[in-house]
Structure formats: C-alpha cells, structure tokens
Design a protein around this motif. Structure first.
Motif, short mmCIF file in Angstrom:
data_model
loop_
_atom_site.label_atom_id
_atom_site.label_comp_id
_atom_site.label_asym_id
_atom_site.label_seq_id
_atom_site.Cartn_x
_atom_site.Cartn_y
_atom_site.Cartn_z
N LYS A 88 0.82 -1.21 0.00
CA LYS A 88 0.00 0.00 0.00
C LYS A 88 0.85 1.25 0.00
O LYS A 88 0.53 2.25 -0.62
CB LYS A 88 -0.93 0.00 1.21
N SER A 89 1.96 1.21 0.73
CA SER A 89 2.81 2.39 0.85
C SER A 89 3.48 2.76 -0.47
O SER A 89 3.82 3.91 -0.69
CB SER A 89 3.87 2.18 1.93
N VAL A 90 3.66 1.79 -1.37
CA VAL A 90 4.31 2.08 -2.63
C VAL A 90 3.29 2.21 -3.77
O VAL A 90 3.64 2.44 -4.91
CB VAL A 90 5.35 1.00 -3.00
N ASP A 91 1.99 2.08 -3.43
CA ASP A 91 0.94 2.23 -4.42
C ASP A 91 0.64 3.71 -4.59
O ASP A 91 -0.39 4.22 -4.14
CB ASP A 91 -0.31 1.47 -3.98
N ILE A 92 1.55 4.40 -5.24
CA ILE A 92 1.48 5.86 -5.34
C ILE A 92 0.62 6.25 -6.54
O ILE A 92 0.84 5.75 -7.65
CB ILE A 92 2.90 6.44 -5.49
#
Length: 414
Positions: A26-30
């Motif tokens: 989720k944190s890299v789903d920019i």
C-alpha cells in the motif's frame, strides 16, 4: 500440545509478515498524479520562475497525496491554487478536455458591477439584471474566491474571471455552493426588483444561450465581435475604430494586409482619430512586429487612442508599448492592464497525463522589448500598464448603444 503451540506461533508470524507485506504494498501504491506534481516542480525550477519558486506548498501537497488525503480532482484544484500564489499570468493549467457542465447564466463586468448578459431559456427574463450577492457574499468577495484558482498578475484582472464559462465545479472548490450543490445568487432588475435564485450546472453541449440585446444597436462596439482583428470606419465622428481582440493571425486576412488597409483608410482624409480597442485582447503570438515603426510618420498625423482593461494580457501589452514608442502622443483609455509590464514570454507546455491537463510555464523573460527595465517585481503583485484617462464600462450606456470609453475619447480629443 507443544506442536500446537509451535503451529500457532508459526501461523501468527505468517499473518504478521503478510500484513507487513500488504502495508508495504500500500505504501508504494502511489497515485500517478503524484508524479505530475514532480514534473511541475522540475519545470518551475528549470525555468525563469526559479527565482521566486517556493517548494513548501508542493511538499505539503505531495505529503497529502502519499497519505491518501487527496484524490485526483482535489489534486488538480490544489495545484491551481498553488500556481495562483505566484501571480504570473503565464503559469497555469490548461485542461485537455473542457468540462461541459457550466453555469446557466453568463456575467459581464461593467466597471465594478456584474450583469447577466447571456442565459439559457429558463433564465431569459434575468438577462440584464445586476448581480448583488453570491451565497450571501458581495460579488467582489465571491469573485476573489473564484480567482484564487486562476493565474493573474494585477489586482484589476481578478474581477474578469467571473465572465468565463468555467466548469461548475470551480464554484464547488471555491466554497460557493450550498449543501444541495446549487449556487445561490441574488439579482436586481433594472427597475429595482430583487430575486434570489438557486441554480445548478447545465450541460452546455445540449443548451443554447440567449444573448443580451441593447435597446439601440451600435456597430462600432466590440462586445460581440468574433474576428481577431478588423477595421470599423466611423467617418461621421472622424474616427477609425480598430477592434483588436486577439494576437492570432487570421489565415485569409494576413496582418500585413490589415496594416495596409488601416493606413489606406486613414489616408482618405475622413479621420482625425485612430482607436485600437484591446480591452478583450488576451494576447497570443505577437503578429504586429514592425507595424508602428514602418508607419510611424503616417500614424503620428492622427490622435492615437489605445483602449485597455484588466482583460488585456501578454502580447497585447507588447503591442501597446510598440505604439507608445512610435507615437509618444498616444493616450491610453480604460483601466490598468491584466498583464504586468514585467512580461514573461516563451511558453512551454508539459503534459500532465494523470491530471488530464497541460502545465504552461515561461521559458524565458521578455528581453526583446524594454518592458523588463520599466518595472520589476517588487511586491506580491505586479502593476500593469496604467491608463492616461481612467474610465470604466457602464451598463446603462451599453444598453443605449453607447460606450463610456468611446465617449471619453470623444471628449478628450474634442
């Protein structure tokens, strides 16, 4: 029992690792529009804007995007508001596709008053009525909220943004809609009657707008012109009007032909005054290089009047300066220009694909003319070219087929 405990611990560890992986995913789903913001920052830092570029607002926007607090539309409007703070007309966003949902009425600024000059059939009776409130705010207060999402340089330019047929969502982000998503406006009739309307956006593709009709026709007024430039002879007032609405060449009417026709008409002996009306000229490519200088001797035989307003931008101000250099006795009527004298030119465009728009920014400062040496940026706002005779448009005169600015020119040169 021991084996059961071990199995339970293993399952817990697997669960924790899976949750950790999901969080990392989720944190890299920019969102893609995050990278559009990075492109805008890179463009500003590599352009002539770098001396006044401030990354703080961009950094805050990036942080909110990464934390999931900003969707694509929010990002688009946040970016527009950030760009507004620079007060540079050549720094703006241009949508790739125009949102067809707009206000069902069109306003026009007559001096410091706003009147409805066009409307769909449902609101036809209100054409000509004066706007007195928007959502319980004074018109200028509401206009300031709208203008906060557009790029302008001089303070006078703000009031003209309400004339644009911009998307109805602009009113939403300006905080002017009620809980039902409607815009509440208060209008006053020419007879003094007051009514409050609660209106919603309409699809402009499916509806026709009815235009205001003055009580007396005046073919010299530029309000309903569609050509970029032309000539309107008025020998009865010994005045040659030259409406100059846009610095974009007409394919079947080259600028050189236009210039030649102006001089030929002047040489007829029917005129004392030449009026260049630039009150609607937003600029474009400067197509009048050399014109005033080439015909300097001819032009200086006449009274030269330039009409400007807060709608006058960019190349049109360069044209004004070229006339003033060639014809020092020329006078400016109207009001301060929307474009400052310190003129950014050489536009570049960056495609912001996720935000579905283009980012316009200046590639270099205008060094072709002495404009940059006249007035540099010394405070938050620029100042434009100032009029010699300050006069504003008047609704009552307009409805009588007259123009307050033209009348001021007659009086000045009489």
């Amino acid at each position: 029992m021991k084996r059961l405990r071990i199995t339970t611990v293993v399952l817990m560890l697997i669960s924790i690792m899976a949750a950790s992986c999901n969080n990392k995913k989720k944190s890299v789903d920019i969102p893609a529009y995050y990278y559009d913001i990075l492109r805008v920052k890179a463009d500003l830092t590599s352009s002539s804007m770098r001396s006044i570029y401030n990354p703080a607002d961009f950094d805050a926007l990036e942080k909110d995007i990464l934390n999931g607090k900003v969707n694509r539309t929010d990002c688009y409007y946040r970016l527009r508001k950030i760009l507004n703070t620079y007060h540079v007309a050549h720094v703006y966003l241009m949508p790739d596709e125009t949102n067809p949902v707009i206000l069902p009425v069109v306003f026009y600024a007559f001096g410091n008053e706003y009147h409805i000059v066009s409307a769909i059939k449902k609101y036809e009776k209100y054409i000509g009525w004066k706007l007195t409130k928007i959502n319980n705010l004074k018109p200028d207060e509401a206009v300031d909220k709208i203008a906060a999402y557009y790029s302008y340089e001089t303070l006078v330019a703000r009031k003209y943004f309400i004339e644009k047929r911009f998307p109805f969502t602009d009113y939403k982000y300006a905080g002017l809609l009620d809980k039902k998503g409607k815009l509440r406006i208060t209008l006053e009739s020419p007879e003094g009657k007051t009514e409050e309307l609660s209106i919603k956006g309409v699809n402009s593709k499916n509806i026709n707008f009815i235009q205001i009709t003055p009580g007396k026709e005046n073919k010299f007024l530029p309000h309903f012109e569609t050509k970029n430039y032309g000539i309107k002879p008025c020998p009865e007032k010994r005045t040659l009007y030259v409406p100059y609405l846009s610095c974009q060449a007409i394919e079947d009417y080259p600028p050189d032909v236009w210039f030649s026709e102006i001089i030929t008409e002047l040489n007829s002996g029917l005129y004392d005054t030449l009026v260049f009306d630039l009150r609607y000229n937003h600029g474009g490519y400067q197509l009048t290089w050399g014109f005033p200088e080439k015909y300097r001797d001819e032009l200086n035989k006449y009274n030269i009047a330039l009409i400007a307003s807060g709608r006058t931008f960019s190349a049109s101000t360069i044209f004004m300066e070229s006339i003033l250099n060639a014809c020092p006795a020329a006078k400016i009527f109207g009001e301060e220009t929307g474009q400052a004298i310190y003129n950014y030119t050489g536009l570049k465009f960056e495609d912001l694909k996720s935000l579905n728009c283009k980012f316009a920014f200046p590639n270099f400062l205008d060094e072709i003319t002495p404009l940059t040496t006249i007035k540099k940026r010394t405070d938050e706002y620029y100042r434009g070219i100032m009029p010699d005779v300050e006069v504003q448009e008047n609704f009552e005169l307009f409805m009588q087929g007259e123009d307050a600015i033209y009348n001021a020119i007659y009086e000045y040169y009489n």
